[in-house]
Scaffold this motif. Structure first.
Motif, PDB file in Angstrom:
ATOM      1  N   CYS A 167       0.781  -1.248   0.000  1.00 43.06           N
ATOM      2  CA  CYS A 167       0.000   0.000   0.000  1.00 43.06           C
ATOM      3  C   CYS A 167       0.806   1.287   0.000  1.00 43.06           C
ATOM      4  CB  CYS A 167      -0.968  -0.018   1.173  1.00 43.06           C
ATOM      5  SG  CYS A 167      -2.201  -1.323   1.009  1.00 43.06           S
ATOM      6  N   GLY A 206      -2.385   0.851  -2.779  1.00 42.54           N
ATOM      7  CA  GLY A 206      -2.972   2.132  -2.422  1.00 42.54           C
ATOM      8  C   GLY A 206      -3.365   2.951  -3.638  1.00 42.54           C
ATOM      9  N   ASN A 216      -7.180   2.548   0.410  1.00 44.15           N
ATOM     10  CA  ASN A 216      -6.712   3.914   0.555  1.00 44.15           C
ATOM     11  C   ASN A 216      -7.765   4.713   1.300  1.00 44.15           C
ATOM     12  OD1 ASN A 216      -6.332   6.791  -0.345  1.00 44.15           O
ATOM     13  ND2 ASN A 216      -4.592   5.879  -1.419  1.00 44.15           N
ATOM     14  N   ASN A 217      -7.337   5.680   2.069  1.00 44.32           N
ATOM     15  CA  ASN A 217      -8.280   6.484   2.839  1.00 44.32           C
ATOM     16  C   ASN A 217      -9.182   7.360   1.969  1.00 44.32           C
ATOM     17  OD1 ASN A 217      -6.375   8.356   2.094  1.00 44.32           O
ATOM     18  ND2 ASN A 217      -5.725   8.850   4.173  1.00 44.32           N
ATOM     19  N   SER A 218      -8.920   7.468   0.694  1.00 43.35           N
ATOM     20  CA  SER A 218      -9.768   8.269  -0.197  1.00 43.35           C
ATOM     21  C   SER A 218     -11.193   7.723  -0.266  1.00 43.35           C
ATOM     22  CB  SER A 218      -9.162   8.354  -1.597  1.00 43.35           C
ATOM     23  OG  SER A 218      -9.005   7.065  -2.145  1.00 43.35           O
ATOM     24  N   GLY A 222     -12.928   7.024   2.162  1.00 41.10           N
ATOM     25  CA  GLY A 222     -13.658   7.489   3.321  1.00 41.10           C
ATOM     26  C   GLY A 222     -13.854   8.985   3.433  1.00 41.10           C
ATOM     27  N   PHE A 223     -13.083   9.765   2.717  1.00 37.31           N
ATOM     28  CA  PHE A 223     -13.111  11.208   2.929  1.00 37.31           C
ATOM     29  C   PHE A 223     -14.482  11.838   2.763  1.00 37.31           C
ATOM     30  CE2 PHE A 223      -8.390  11.553   1.757  1.00 37.31           C
ATOM     31  CZ  PHE A 223      -8.023  11.475   3.077  1.00 37.31           C
ATOM     32  N   HIS A 248     -17.435  10.321   4.994  1.00 32.15           N
ATOM     33  CA  HIS A 248     -17.203  10.493   6.427  1.00 32.15           C
ATOM     34  C   HIS A 248     -17.335  11.962   6.833  1.00 32.15           C
ATOM     35  CE1 HIS A 248     -15.423   7.864   9.640  1.00 32.15           C
ATOM     36  NE2 HIS A 248     -15.566   9.002  10.247  1.00 32.15           N
ATOM     37  N   ASN A 297     -13.893   6.615  17.031  1.00 28.06           N
ATOM     38  CA  ASN A 297     -13.451   5.328  16.468  1.00 28.06           C
ATOM     39  C   ASN A 297     -14.646   4.524  15.973  1.00 28.06           C
ATOM     40  OD1 ASN A 297     -10.764   5.856  16.997  1.00 28.06           O
ATOM     41  ND2 ASN A 297     -10.775   4.789  18.954  1.00 28.06           N
ATOM     42  N   CYS A 345     -15.674   5.610  12.576  1.00 26.74           N
ATOM     43  CA  CYS A 345     -14.739   5.055  11.583  1.00 26.74           C
ATOM     44  C   CYS A 345     -15.059   3.584  11.318  1.00 26.74           C
ATOM     45  CB  CYS A 345     -13.301   5.216  12.058  1.00 26.74           C
ATOM     46  SG  CYS A 345     -12.768   6.937  12.177  1.00 26.74           S
ATOM     47  N   ALA A 401     -16.116   1.624   7.842  1.00 25.36           N
ATOM     48  CA  ALA A 401     -15.415   0.428   7.354  1.00 25.36           C
ATOM     49  C   ALA A 401     -16.382  -0.738   7.158  1.00 25.36           C
ATOM     50  CB  ALA A 401     -14.304   0.046   8.324  1.00 25.36           C
ATOM     51  N   GLU A 455     -21.848   5.041   2.898  1.00 27.18           N
ATOM     52  CA  GLU A 455     -20.888   5.198   3.986  1.00 27.18           C
ATOM     53  C   GLU A 455     -21.260   6.426   4.831  1.00 27.18           C
ATOM     54  OE1 GLU A 455     -16.079   5.612   4.426  1.00 27.18           O
ATOM     55  OE2 GLU A 455     -17.027   6.360   2.609  1.00 27.18           O
TER      56      GLU A 455
END
Length: 178
Positions: free
Chosen positions: A35, A58, A67-69, A71-72, A75, A89, A92, A96, A126
């Protein structure tokens, strides 16, 4: 890595950080998450050639982008919609778990263990999960129904995507290479 089932690498940009022979030494049906960005520790095709069953990176130009993209937008938008005081948490984890449900709903396979950026419906789903969790935990300043949260999420995210596509079409931003 001899005999291990899973390798999760988040070290330094590659390739050649992970060697094909190391992947070959892993257990049968091994899983490799390479990643690092901008380049994974090993190219996905090399990991597959070496015997890995599932490979994730990633990067969005390979299958299984971890990749955290992902979730942006969902979220952050839902946290704003419910005027959340913080991101917990548990929020988050709700995001997930919703990503996992979406992948399961779409039919898991070796090259699809997680939704990709093109599956725009992931973002509102999400977002709703995050907003609902924020209200459940009492960190939101606003209480709204699941239906209203869903309607807002789809509307805002769809409009943002349409505006982005229009800006690409008119040359204000470069289109994503295919």
């Amino acid at each position: 890595m001899k005999g291990v089932d899973v390798c999760i690498a988040l070290s330094r940009s590659g390739p050649n950080v992970l060697k094909k022979e190391w992947i070959s030494d892993m257990a049968d049906d091994a899983i490799v998450f390479a990643c690092a960005n901008p380049n994974p520790e090993i190219w996905p095709w090399e990991a597959k050639e070496a015997g890995a069953s599932i490979v994730a990176t990633g990067r969005s130009d390979f299958p299984n982008q971890v990749n955290n993209s992902l979730g942006f937008s969902g979220h952050l938008q839902r946290t704003l919609d419910v005027r959340g005081r913080t991101i917990t948490n548990e929020m988050c984890m709700a995001a997930a778990l919703e990503l996992a449900k979406i992948a399961e709903d779409s039919g898991l396979k070796e090259d699809y263990i997680i939704p990709n950026m093109e599956d725009w419906e992931i973002f509102p789903r999400e977002a709703v999960a995050v907003g609902m969790k924020a209200m459940e935990e009492g960190v939101s300043r606003v209480k709204i129904s699941r239906e209203e949260l869903t309607e807002r999420a789809y509307s805002i995210i769809k409009r943002a995507r349409e505006e982005t596509q229009l800006m690409m079409k008119n040359g204000f931003i470069r289109p994503v290479p295919e």
